[in-house]
Design an enzyme around this catalytic site. Structure first.
Site, mmCIF file in Angstrom:
data_model
loop_
_atom_site.group_PDB
_atom_site.id
_atom_site.type_symbol
_atom_site.label_atom_id
_atom_site.label_comp_id
_atom_site.label_asym_id
_atom_site.label_seq_id
_atom_site.Cartn_x
_atom_site.Cartn_y
_atom_site.Cartn_z
ATOM 1 N N LYS A 247 0.819 -1.222 0.000
ATOM 2 C CA LYS A 247 0.000 0.000 0.000
ATOM 3 C C LYS A 247 0.847 1.265 0.000
ATOM 4 O O LYS A 247 0.566 2.195 -0.738
ATOM 5 C CB LYS A 247 -0.926 0.023 1.232
ATOM 6 N N ARG B 123 -9.574 2.121 9.359
ATOM 7 C CA ARG B 123 -9.251 0.736 9.689
ATOM 8 C C ARG B 123 -10.482 -0.055 10.126
ATOM 9 O O ARG B 123 -10.435 -1.287 10.176
ATOM 10 C CB ARG B 123 -8.204 0.683 10.814
ATOM 11 N N ARG C 128 11.578 -8.691 2.885
ATOM 12 C CA ARG C 128 11.768 -7.277 3.206
ATOM 13 C C ARG C 128 12.705 -7.108 4.396
ATOM 14 O O ARG C 128 13.592 -6.242 4.390
ATOM 15 C CB ARG C 128 10.414 -6.616 3.492
ATOM 16 N N ARG D 93 11.897 -3.469 10.614
ATOM 17 C CA ARG D 93 10.673 -3.181 11.345
ATOM 18 C C ARG D 93 10.428 -4.256 12.396
ATOM 19 O O ARG D 93 10.582 -5.445 12.142
ATOM 20 C CB ARG D 93 9.480 -3.119 10.391
ATOM 21 N N ARG E 233 -1.282 -9.289 12.801
ATOM 22 C CA ARG E 233 -1.711 -8.161 11.972
ATOM 23 C C ARG E 233 -2.736 -8.595 10.934
ATOM 24 O O ARG E 233 -3.697 -7.875 10.646
ATOM 25 C CB ARG E 233 -0.501 -7.522 11.298
#
Length: 204
Positions: free
Chosen positions: A13, A88, A127, A139, A150
């Site tokens: 996104k 959200r 990633r 992260r 998540r």
């Protein structure tokens, strides 16, 4: 254009929102950034958020929604915006709908990146590996355990937004598993945008 981009964690996104923002010349608005800016500015919404954060409490929907509304009312968003990470929940979506209607504004489209969850895990691991190899910070939530949490949160809270915006005739869905440039092209096509032509004098 006033746009929302939806998709599970790892769907890309942020990358696509940034490309759309650059193409359209509008700001890419992330909830965390907007909250931090409101706190720094010392607006009523920012002060309320600061007090909650200082007490270690979660910032509620009402404050988040008001923070977003405060931001999109600023001159910099007058020509449009791309909301990345908001709304959200259905509650946030309905509050945004109501506020935009009161302001005689409307969304142009809601863009959904559809991906296979089994592929997301590979993306997240890749990633994290790439960031580590480049000497960049990884992260904290780029790991399989955090991703599962998540994704569950996305399925229960955010995925229902697709039906909400589909009913409103705003939803545009593209396959988010293809190469990044192909996803961008599909999003542009959904919005009937032409890619910017390269500068004739440039070599790229």
């Amino acid at each position: 254009m006033r746009l929302i981009i939806l998709g599970p964690p790892g769907a890309g996104k942020g990358t696509q929102a940034a490309r759309l923002a650059e193409r359209l010349g509008v700001p890419q608005l992330l909830t965390g950034d907007m909250l931090r800016a409101a706190v720094t500015k010392g607006s009523p919404v920012g002060l309320a958020a600061r007090d909650l954060i200082a007490r270690g409490e979660l910032v509620g929907d009402d404050i988040v929604v008001n923070c977003v509304l405060e931001r999109i009312a600023e001159p910099g968003a007058a020509s449009g915006f791309i909301l990345d990470g908001f709304p959200r929940t259905l509650g946030q979506a309905r509050a945004l709908d109501e506020a935009l209607e009161k302001a005689h504004l409307g969304l142009d489209a809601v863009l959904e990146l559809k991906v296979d969850e089994s592929v997301l895990l590979d993306r997240i691991i890749y990633r994290a590996r790439e960031a580590k190899a480049a000497g960049l910070p990884v992260r904290a939530d780029d790991n399989p355990e955090a991703l599962k949490v998540r994704l569950e949160s996305y399925r229960t809270q955010t995925q229902p937004l697709a039906d909400h915006y589909r009913t409103a005739g705003l939803l545009r869905t593209v396959n988010g598993l293809r190469p990044v440039d192909e996803v961008t092209s599909s999003l542009f096509a959904e919005l009937r945008l032409q890619p910017r032509t390269a500068d004739p004098g440039s070599l790229g």
